[in-house]
Design an enzyme around this catalytic site. Structure first.
Site, PDB file in Angstrom:
ATOM      1  CB  ILE A  13      -6.673 -14.819  32.856  1.00 54.24           C
ATOM      2  CG1 ILE A  13      -7.377 -13.493  33.076  1.00 54.24           C
ATOM      3  CG2 ILE A  13      -5.381 -14.630  32.096  1.00 54.24           C
ATOM      4  CD1 ILE A  13      -8.590 -13.559  33.959  1.00 54.24           C
ATOM      5  CB  SER A  35      -1.191 -21.253  23.602  1.00 54.22           C
ATOM      6  OG  SER A  35      -1.360 -21.391  24.981  1.00 54.22           O
ATOM      7  NE  ARG A  36       3.973 -24.185  27.073  1.00 52.84           N
ATOM      8  CZ  ARG A  36       4.317 -24.260  28.347  1.00 52.84           C
ATOM      9  NH1 ARG A  36       5.555 -24.578  28.661  1.00 52.84           N
ATOM     10  NH2 ARG A  36       3.446 -24.030  29.301  1.00 52.84           N
ATOM     11  CE  LYS A  89      -2.662  -9.847  38.778  1.00 54.16           C
ATOM     12  NZ  LYS A  89      -3.181 -11.169  39.272  1.00 54.16           N
ATOM     13  CG  ASP A 167      -1.525 -14.096  40.827  1.00 46.12           C
ATOM     14  OD1 ASP A 167      -0.811 -13.762  39.867  1.00 46.12           O
ATOM     15  OD2 ASP A 167      -2.741 -14.366  40.706  1.00 46.12           O
TER      16      ASP A 167
HETATM   17  P1  NAP Z   1      -2.526 -20.275  33.572  1.00 46.43           P
HETATM   18  O1  NAP Z   1      -3.865 -20.697  33.083  1.00 46.43           O
HETATM   19  O2  NAP Z   1      -1.780 -21.181  34.488  1.00 46.43           O
HETATM   20  O3  NAP Z   1      -1.514 -19.948  32.392  1.00 46.43           O
HETATM   21  C1  NAP Z   1      -1.870 -19.365  31.157  1.00 46.43           C
HETATM   22  C2  NAP Z   1      -1.176 -20.108  30.026  1.00 46.43           C
HETATM   23  O4  NAP Z   1       0.181 -19.706  29.956  1.00 46.43           O
HETATM   24  C3  NAP Z   1      -1.120 -21.603  30.205  1.00 46.43           C
HETATM   25  O5  NAP Z   1      -2.323 -22.194  29.796  1.00 46.43           O
HETATM   26  C4  NAP Z   1       0.057 -22.011  29.365  1.00 46.43           C
HETATM   27  O6  NAP Z   1      -0.371 -22.237  28.033  1.00 46.43           O
HETATM   28  C5  NAP Z   1       0.948 -20.800  29.401  1.00 46.43           C
HETATM   29  N1  NAP Z   1       2.079 -21.065  30.302  1.00 46.43           N
HETATM   30  C6  NAP Z   1       2.035 -21.426  31.596  1.00 46.43           C
HETATM   31  N2  NAP Z   1       3.272 -21.586  32.091  1.00 46.43           N
HETATM   32  C7  NAP Z   1       4.113 -21.336  31.078  1.00 46.43           C
HETATM   33  C8  NAP Z   1       5.521 -21.346  30.952  1.00 46.43           C
HETATM   34  N3  NAP Z   1       6.317 -21.629  31.973  1.00 46.43           N
HETATM   35  N4  NAP Z   1       6.054 -21.031  29.760  1.00 46.43           N
HETATM   36  C9  NAP Z   1       5.264 -20.729  28.713  1.00 46.43           C
HETATM   37  N5  NAP Z   1       3.917 -20.713  28.766  1.00 46.43           N
HETATM   38  C10 NAP Z   1       3.352 -21.003  29.948  1.00 46.43           C
HETATM   39  O7  NAP Z   1      -2.607 -18.856  34.286  1.00 46.43           O
HETATM   40  P2  NAP Z   1      -3.802 -17.780  34.352  1.00 46.43           P
HETATM   41  O8  NAP Z   1      -4.633 -18.000  35.554  1.00 46.43           O
HETATM   42  O9  NAP Z   1      -4.464 -17.641  33.030  1.00 46.43           O
HETATM   43  O10 NAP Z   1      -2.921 -16.484  34.696  1.00 46.43           O
HETATM   44  C11 NAP Z   1      -2.089 -15.877  33.718  1.00 46.43           C
HETATM   45  C12 NAP Z   1      -1.832 -14.444  34.161  1.00 46.43           C
HETATM   46  O11 NAP Z   1      -3.099 -13.769  34.272  1.00 46.43           O
HETATM   47  C13 NAP Z   1      -1.165 -14.334  35.532  1.00 46.43           C
HETATM   48  O12 NAP Z   1      -0.213 -13.305  35.524  1.00 46.43           O
HETATM   49  C14 NAP Z   1      -2.312 -13.993  36.476  1.00 46.43           C
HETATM   50  O13 NAP Z   1      -1.884 -13.181  37.549  1.00 46.43           O
HETATM   51  C15 NAP Z   1      -3.229 -13.193  35.546  1.00 46.43           C
HETATM   52  N6  NAP Z   1      -4.635 -13.242  35.962  1.00 46.43           N
HETATM   53  C16 NAP Z   1      -5.232 -14.436  36.341  1.00 46.43           C
HETATM   54  C17 NAP Z   1      -6.550 -14.443  36.793  1.00 46.43           C
HETATM   55  C18 NAP Z   1      -7.247 -15.719  37.221  1.00 46.43           C
HETATM   56  O14 NAP Z   1      -8.400 -15.647  37.687  1.00 46.43           O
HETATM   57  N7  NAP Z   1      -6.662 -16.897  37.102  1.00 46.43           N
HETATM   58  C19 NAP Z   1      -7.268 -13.256  36.847  1.00 46.43           C
HETATM   59  C20 NAP Z   1      -6.661 -12.076  36.396  1.00 46.43           C
HETATM   60  C21 NAP Z   1      -5.339 -12.093  35.959  1.00 46.43           C
HETATM   61  P3  NAP Z   1       0.330 -23.367  27.118  1.00 46.43           P
HETATM   62  O15 NAP Z   1       0.646 -24.541  28.015  1.00 46.43           O
HETATM   63  O16 NAP Z   1      -0.709 -23.676  26.094  1.00 46.43           O
HETATM   64  O17 NAP Z   1       1.561 -22.712  26.574  1.00 46.43           O
END
Ligand code: NAP
Length: 303
Positions: A13, A35-36, A89, A167
């Site tokens: 996101i 970010s890691r 969110k 989610d």
């Molecule tokens: P994601 O790509 O899985 O995670 C975002 C980043 O957070 C990862 O690239 C990772 O970066 C870091 N991360 C993941 N797990 C972690 C942990 N345990 N500890 C520390 N850092 C961690 O997730 P996403 O889809 O972007 O979603 C993130 C948030 O946005 C969620 O709350 C989701 O509900 C919301 N969201 C998502 C979407 C969608 O379409 N996917 C849409 C709207 C809102 P590093 O490994 O580089 O640290």
């Protein structure tokens, strides 16, 4: 003058929405990332929050685009270091941890903004205005999408605190709680949980006021993100996650601003006004569904 902001959690996101919204923002300039693994080209990058907080005292605001599980520790550290915080969110894993963040922000005179991007959908404000003062006769929420497309390989959604199909479903609930003239509450829920996972992949909910909700995360093709409300003045239909509004079958004009540009505009307004905005009503419905829901074990799920 654009204020410096850091973006934390450079994943799906962040790349899809936050980075483009910040690049076009009149209020904010992306000054650092935390970010890691993720980076944004040309932007000062840190792997750990504590290193960022120590090295960049000039960056007064952070936006957390992490999954909910690591969100609290990052938000708490940022608030304790005097930074304003914007949360993706859902704002946390539990209600209590978000209450704790809000207390901390208010004690320190900082802004905490728990965002709900779907509330910024182009038809949501007009839907709320049209429903004001009308009698609600019932409603139907259909929230169906393909988890493999929207959350490719993201195991955290099926871990405790990840909320599973809620989610995306919490987006519908964020719209519902924004547009209804009177609040509703959950009466019953059925949850389908894959045999090898912790959170539901499908669910059926019933709220007071005759509002039913169906969620399915194994729905192929184009997603269905619809909210239909029956009233004494006819039927309101929000499609495409709050972005298209129909009243009695006729499409209405909505706002022109995109969801994430609107969130960053609102965050800037809150910081300027010295206010917090934390509405947990969508998350209360999810917590209630996970408390009250009847669980049914269904087929294993692997990405
Ligand atoms: P994601 O790509 O899985 O995670 C975002 C980043 O957070 C990862 O690239 C990772 O970066 C870091 N991360 C993941 N797990 C972690 C942990 N345990 N500890 C520390 N850092 C961690 O997730 P996403 O889809 O972007 O979603 C993130 C948030 O946005 C969620 O709350 C989701 O509900 C919301 N969201 C998502 C979407 C969608 O379409 N996917 C849409 C709207 C809102 P590093 O490994 O580089 O640290």
């Amino acid at each position: 003058m654009r204020a410096p902001i850091a973006l934390v959690g450079i994943g799906k996101i962040a790349r899809d929405q936050h980075v483009p919204a910040l690049a076009a923002s009149p209020d904010w300039a992306l000054a650092a990332t935390v970010s890691r693994h993720g980076r944004v080209e040309g932007v000062d990058a840190f792997e750990r929050m504590v290193a960022f907080l120590a090295a960049r005292p000039d960056v007064g605001a952070v936006s957390l685009a992490l999954p909910p599980q690591p969100r609290f520790a990052h938000a708490e550290a940022a608030l304790k270091a005097g930074r304003h915080v914007m949360l993706e969110k859902p704002p946390g894993q539990t209600l209590a941890e978000v209450h704790a963040l809000e207390r901390l922000a208010r004690e320190r005179g900082l802004t905490l903004y728990a965002t709900w991007h779907s509330r910024m959908g182009k038809g949501v404000a007009a839907a709320r205005d049209w429903l004001a003062g009308r009698a609600i006769r019932g409603g139907r929420i259909t929230w169906m999408e393909d988890v493999r497309h929207w959350h490719p390989g993201q195991d955290w959604v099926f871990e405790p605190g990840g909320m599973g199909v809620f989610d995306p479903g919490i987006n519908a609930l964020s719209v519902l709680t924004a547009i209804l003239p009177e609040p509703v509450h959950l009466i019953e829920a059925d949850l389908d949980v894959p045999a090898n996972r912790q959170t539901p992949i499908a669910a059926r909910l019933l709220f007071t006021g005759g509002i039913a909700m169906e969620l399915d995360w194994l729905f192929p093709g184009e997603p269905l993100w619809d909210i239909e409300i029956e009233t004494d003045g006819g039927t309101l239909l929000l499609r495409e996650g709050g972005n298209r509004l129909f009243v009695n079958g006729e499409e209405q004009e909505g706002s022109a601003e995109g969801e994430y540009p609107a969130l960053y505009r609102r965050f800037a307004e809150l910081v300027r006004a010295g206010e917090c905005e934390v509405d947990l009503s969508p998350m209360v419905h999810v917590a209630d569904a996970l408390t009250l829901g009847r669980r049914r074990v269904v087929d294993r799920f692997d990405f």
